[in-house]
Scaffold this motif. Structure first.
Motif, PDB file in Angstrom:
ATOM      1  N   ASN A   3      -5.328  -6.627   1.755  1.00 18.79           N
ATOM      2  CA  ASN A   3      -3.987  -6.009   1.678  1.00 18.79           C
ATOM      3  C   ASN A   3      -3.867  -4.755   2.548  1.00 18.79           C
ATOM      4  OD1 ASN A   3      -1.409  -6.073  -0.050  1.00 18.79           O
ATOM      5  ND2 ASN A   3      -2.071  -3.941  -0.220  1.00 18.79           N
ATOM      6  N   ASP A   4      -4.888  -3.887   2.483  1.00 18.93           N
ATOM      7  CA  ASP A   4      -4.788  -2.562   3.129  1.00 18.93           C
ATOM      8  C   ASP A   4      -5.510  -2.503   4.479  1.00 18.93           C
ATOM      9  OD1 ASP A   4      -3.710  -2.012   0.664  1.00 18.93           O
ATOM     10  OD2 ASP A   4      -5.187  -0.481   0.101  1.00 18.93           O
ATOM     11  N   ASP A   5      -6.441  -3.408   4.701  1.00 16.27           N
ATOM     12  CA  ASP A   5      -7.310  -3.349   5.894  1.00 16.27           C
ATOM     13  C   ASP A   5      -7.857  -1.921   6.070  1.00 16.27           C
ATOM     14  OD1 ASP A   5      -8.710  -4.200   8.071  1.00 16.27           O
ATOM     15  OD2 ASP A   5      -6.990  -4.326   9.429  1.00 16.27           O
ATOM     16  N   PRO A   6      -8.581  -1.422   5.067  1.00 10.68           N
ATOM     17  CA  PRO A   6      -9.008  -0.010   5.091  1.00 10.68           C
ATOM     18  C   PRO A   6     -10.135   0.254   6.090  1.00 10.68           C
ATOM     19  CG  PRO A   6     -10.022  -1.119   3.233  1.00 10.68           C
ATOM     20  CD  PRO A   6      -9.093  -2.121   3.872  1.00 10.68           C
ATOM     21  N   GLN A   7     -10.336   1.535   6.404  1.00  6.36           N
ATOM     22  CA  GLN A   7     -11.433   1.930   7.303  1.00  6.36           C
ATOM     23  C   GLN A   7     -12.574   2.584   6.523  1.00  6.36           C
ATOM     24  OE1 GLN A   7     -10.432   3.167  11.299  1.00  6.36           O
ATOM     25  NE2 GLN A   7      -8.409   3.719  10.587  1.00  6.36           N
ATOM     26  N   LEU A   8     -12.239   3.233   5.425  1.00  2.00           N
ATOM     27  CA  LEU A   8     -13.231   3.845   4.534  1.00  2.00           C
ATOM     28  C   LEU A   8     -14.142   4.819   5.288  1.00  2.00           C
ATOM     29  CD1 LEU A   8     -14.086   0.635   2.425  1.00  2.00           C
ATOM     30  CD2 LEU A   8     -12.285   2.332   2.039  1.00  2.00           C
ATOM     31  N   ASN A   9     -13.565   5.573   6.214  1.00  2.00           N
ATOM     32  CA  ASN A   9     -14.364   6.546   6.969  1.00  2.00           C
ATOM     33  C   ASN A   9     -13.948   7.971   6.585  1.00  2.00           C
ATOM     34  OD1 ASN A   9     -11.951   6.855   8.248  1.00  2.00           O
ATOM     35  ND2 ASN A   9     -12.536   5.709  10.079  1.00  2.00           N
ATOM     36  N   THR A  10     -14.312   8.946   7.403  1.00  2.00           N
ATOM     37  CA  THR A  10     -14.075  10.353   7.041  1.00  2.00           C
ATOM     38  C   THR A  10     -13.173  11.030   8.079  1.00  2.00           C
ATOM     39  OG1 THR A  10     -16.085  11.023   8.188  1.00  2.00           O
ATOM     40  CG2 THR A  10     -16.310  10.484   5.865  1.00  2.00           C
ATOM     41  N   ARG A  11     -12.211  10.255   8.621  1.00  5.55           N
ATOM     42  CA  ARG A  11     -11.435  10.753   9.767  1.00  5.55           C
ATOM     43  C   ARG A  11     -10.485  11.893   9.425  1.00  5.55           C
ATOM     44  NH1 ARG A  11      -9.486   6.359   7.691  1.00  5.55           N
ATOM     45  NH2 ARG A  11      -7.274   6.039   7.396  1.00  5.55           N
ATOM     46  N   HIS A  12     -10.216  12.152   8.141  1.00  3.62           N
ATOM     47  CA  HIS A  12      -9.320  13.275   7.818  1.00  3.62           C
ATOM     48  C   HIS A  12     -10.060  14.612   7.723  1.00  3.62           C
ATOM     49  CE1 HIS A  12      -5.944  10.706   7.526  1.00  3.62           C
ATOM     50  NE2 HIS A  12      -6.344  10.080   6.446  1.00  3.62           N
ATOM     51  N   MET A  55     -15.322  13.400  -0.576  1.00  2.00           N
ATOM     52  CA  MET A  55     -16.061  12.625  -1.592  1.00  2.00           C
ATOM     53  C   MET A  55     -16.805  11.463  -0.921  1.00  2.00           C
ATOM     54  SD  MET A  55     -14.508  11.128  -5.129  1.00  2.00           S
ATOM     55  CE  MET A  55     -12.978  11.984  -4.975  1.00  2.00           C
ATOM     56  N   ARG A  56     -16.172  10.870   0.091  1.00  2.00           N
ATOM     57  CA  ARG A  56     -16.834   9.766   0.801  1.00  2.00           C
ATOM     58  C   ARG A  56     -18.148  10.231   1.429  1.00  2.00           C
ATOM     59  NH1 ARG A  56     -11.674   6.704   3.822  1.00  2.00           N
ATOM     60  NH2 ARG A  56     -10.854   5.740   1.927  1.00  2.00           N
ATOM     61  N   THR A  57     -18.156  11.480   1.961  1.00  2.39           N
ATOM     62  CA  THR A  57     -19.402  11.970   2.598  1.00  2.39           C
ATOM     63  C   THR A  57     -20.503  12.198   1.569  1.00  2.39           C
ATOM     64  OG1 THR A  57     -18.979  14.369   2.379  1.00  2.39           O
ATOM     65  CG2 THR A  57     -18.043  13.281   4.331  1.00  2.39           C
ATOM     66  N   GLN A  92       0.843  -1.201   0.000  1.00  2.00           N
ATOM     67  CA  GLN A  92       0.000   0.000   0.000  1.00  2.00           C
ATOM     68  C   GLN A  92       0.875   1.246   0.000  1.00  2.00           C
ATOM     69  OE1 GLN A  92      -2.421   0.684   3.523  1.00  2.00           O
ATOM     70  NE2 GLN A  92      -3.826   1.995   2.391  1.00  2.00           N
ATOM     71  N   LEU A  93       0.563   2.190  -0.870  1.00  2.00           N
ATOM     72  CA  LEU A  93       1.313   3.446  -0.928  1.00  2.00           C
ATOM     73  C   LEU A  93       0.361   4.589  -0.616  1.00  2.00           C
ATOM     74  CD1 LEU A  93       3.362   3.116  -4.261  1.00  2.00           C
ATOM     75  CD2 LEU A  93       4.149   2.686  -1.909  1.00  2.00           C
ATOM     76  N   ILE A  94       0.802   5.521   0.208  1.00  2.00           N
ATOM     77  CA  ILE A  94       0.017   6.732   0.396  1.00  2.00           C
ATOM     78  C   ILE A  94       0.499   7.693  -0.678  1.00  2.00           C
ATOM     79  CG2 ILE A  94      -0.637   8.572   2.012  1.00  2.00           C
ATOM     80  CD1 ILE A  94      -1.547   5.644   2.747  1.00  2.00           C
ATOM     81  N   LEU A  95      -0.240   7.712  -1.771  1.00  2.00           N
ATOM     82  CA  LEU A  95       0.131   8.547  -2.917  1.00  2.00           C
ATOM     83  C   LEU A  95      -0.437   9.952  -2.744  1.00  2.00           C
ATOM     84  CD1 LEU A  95      -0.623   5.829  -5.580  1.00  2.00           C
ATOM     85  CD2 LEU A  95       1.627   6.794  -5.116  1.00  2.00           C
ATOM     86  N   SER A  96      -1.656  10.050  -2.219  1.00  2.00           N
ATOM     87  CA  SER A  96      -2.301  11.362  -2.074  1.00  2.00           C
ATOM     88  C   SER A  96      -1.612  12.161  -0.981  1.00  2.00           C
ATOM     89  CB  SER A  96      -3.766  11.185  -1.663  1.00  2.00           C
ATOM     90  OG  SER A  96      -4.468  10.433  -2.612  1.00  2.00           O
ATOM     91  N   GLY A  97      -1.414  13.435  -1.250  1.00  2.00           N
ATOM     92  CA  GLY A  97      -0.961  14.362  -0.212  1.00  2.00           C
ATOM     93  C   GLY A  97      -2.134  14.671   0.710  1.00  2.00           C
TER      94      GLY A  97
HETATM   95  N1  LIG Z   1      -7.262   8.566  -2.445  1.00  2.00           N
HETATM   96  C1  LIG Z   1      -6.352   7.640  -2.092  1.00  2.00           C
HETATM   97  N2  LIG Z   1      -5.053   7.991  -2.055  1.00  2.00           N
HETATM   98  C2  LIG Z   1      -4.125   7.097  -1.720  1.00  2.00           C
HETATM   99  O1  LIG Z   1      -2.842   7.474  -1.689  1.00  2.00           O
HETATM  100  C3  LIG Z   1      -4.482   5.780  -1.403  1.00  2.00           C
HETATM  101  N3  LIG Z   1      -3.547   4.857  -1.054  1.00  2.00           N
HETATM  102  C4  LIG Z   1      -5.875   5.462  -1.432  1.00  2.00           C
HETATM  103  N4  LIG Z   1      -6.260   4.222  -1.109  1.00  2.00           N
HETATM  104  C5  LIG Z   1      -7.614   3.850  -0.835  1.00  2.00           C
HETATM  105  O2  LIG Z   1      -8.022   4.226   0.454  1.00  2.00           O
HETATM  106  C6  LIG Z   1      -8.127   3.052   1.262  1.00  2.00           C
HETATM  107  C7  LIG Z   1      -7.626   3.299   2.632  1.00  2.00           C
HETATM  108  O3  LIG Z   1      -8.657   3.978   3.272  1.00  2.00           O
HETATM  109  P1  LIG Z   1      -8.542   4.368   4.797  1.00  2.00           P
HETATM  110  O4  LIG Z   1      -7.401   5.346   4.902  1.00  2.00           O
HETATM  111  O5  LIG Z   1      -8.228   3.133   5.564  1.00  2.00           O
HETATM  112  O6  LIG Z   1      -9.859   4.966   5.142  1.00  2.00           O
HETATM  113  C8  LIG Z   1      -7.338   2.007   0.566  1.00  2.00           C
HETATM  114  O7  LIG Z   1      -7.697   0.716   0.928  1.00  2.00           O
HETATM  115  C9  LIG Z   1      -7.712   2.347  -0.840  1.00  2.00           C
HETATM  116  O8  LIG Z   1      -9.025   1.988  -1.125  1.00  2.00           O
HETATM  117  N5  LIG Z   1      -6.774   6.395  -1.789  1.00  2.00           N
END
Ligand SMILES: Nc1nc(O)c(N)c(N[C@@H]2O[C@H](COP(=O)(O)O)[C@@H](O)[C@H]2O)n1
Ligand SMILES: NC(=O)C1=CN([C@@H]2O[C@H](COP(=O)(O)OP(=O)(O)OC[C@H]3O[C@@H](n4cnc5c(N)ncnc54)[C@H](OP(=O)(O)O)[C@@H]3O)[C@@H](O)[C@H]2O)C=CC1
Length: 257
Positions: free
Chosen positions: A72-81, A56-58, A41-46
């Motif tokens: 792979n990522d065990d995401p939360q898919l919430n709006t915590r940011h 967008m999620r809201t 998993q890469l955090i690509l977004s700043g």
């Molecule tokens: N928008 C976006 N930017 C990135 O850099 C990402 N890696 C992702 N990944 C997506 O977000 C999910 C993680 O969500 P949480 O932070 O756990 O809420 C990940 O599983 C991808 O679906 N998206």
């Protein structure tokens, strides 16, 4: 604090009679990779564009990921940011942000009952996840039936949808969730799911199943061992480029289908 105006305008008509409005969105590097070597998993977004993704999620009733991403990522898919909501606003009465329903495409019910989506639901910090499995006779017996029971006991709602060529049918999925009240769906990935939704693109509005595509492009290269997604030119050419916005160092590129 409200969603960015460009996003609110772009998604203002995101309700559809007959099927959910579908927004396909993901973040990629300049060399079109969405993850690192072996799917790391890469955090690509700043931080600015990540916040945009959370806005967008809201704006959607549900968020969809594939089981590859869920494992792979065990995401939360919430709006915590998002910033804490103003407790005394004139317009929103201090209600919490709309939290979308998490949906996982998971033909064989491989999701872990200990995943964050289910933990958050059990602790009152998330909505009940829906897990979409393949509707087959085998689903009612043996291992699949016991995995279903384990997931339901952990809090999931399991929906059975027909599959085509080993994958959950996208029209079947959209029908099933529309019938359960979902009017807008944000598809976040991963690679295989992105390709499946790109495959739904068509220039014919009457058979269209994707409405918007929003891509965050981060200013970096991942390299050849990163994970990309496949797009057939014939399908992608039906997209209409609409707008580009710069958030922090990232570029957000938006298309209507
Ligand atoms: N928008 C976006 N930017 C990135 O850099 C990402 N890696 C992702 N990944 C997506 O977000 C999910 C993680 O969500 P949480 O932070 O756990 O809420 C990940 O599983 C991808 O679906 N998206
Ligand atoms: N940068 C970004 O924005 C994002 C990056 N990612 C990255 O993507 C990677 C995961 O991608 P990937 O491994 O391809 O997994 P996916 O999340 O795309 O899940 C794919 C799996 O979902 C199941 N599935 C069921 N029906 C369908 C269907 N109709 N279409 C597609 N898949 C279906 C299949 O498993 P089964 O047969 O078992 O049902 C399939 O193998 C991770 O590395 C993750 O970090 C993920 C999201 C966003």
């Amino acid at each position: 604090m409200a969603a960015p105006t460009f996003l609110a305008n772009f998604l203002k008509d995101n309700q559809y009679p007959g099927r959910p409005y579908v927004t396909l969105t993901f973040a990629q590097s300049l060399d079109a990779k969405i993850a690192g070597k072996a799917g790391k998993q890469l955090i690509l977004s700043g931080k600015e564009s990540m916040k945009m993704t959370h806005w967008m999620r809201t704006m959607h009733d549900a968020i969809l990921v594939g089981i590859g991403t869920a494992l792979n990522d065990d995401p939360q898919l919430n709006t915590r940011h998002l910033p804490p909501r103003d407790p005394e606003p004139a317009t929103d009465h201090g209600k919490p942000y709309h939290l979308p329903r998490p949906i996982v495409l998971d033909s064989q019910l491989r999701l872990s009952p200990g995943c964050k989506l289910l933990k958050n639901f059990r602790s009152g910090n998330g909505r009940r996840p829906w897990v979409v499995c393949a509707a087959t006779d085998a689903a009612e017996h043996g291992d699949r039936a016991s995995r279903r029971q384990v997931l339901e006991d952990a809090g999931a709602r399991v929906l059975s949808v027909p599959s085509i060529d080993g994958f959950i049918s996208i029209p079947g999925l959209l029908d099933a969730i529309y019938n359960r009240g979902i009017r807008s769906l944000m598809v976040e990935g991963g690679a295989t799911v992105i390709k499946s939704f790109f495959d739904q693109l068509t220039p014919h509005p009457e058979t269209r199943l994707v409405d918007s595509v929003i891509v965050t492009v981060a200013p970096l290269f991942v390299g050849n061992d990163g994970v990309g997604y496949g797009v057939e030119m014939e399908k992608a050419s039906s997209l209409r480029y609409t707008e580009t916005v710069h958030l922090g160092d990232d570029t957000i590129i938006m298309f209507k289908a």
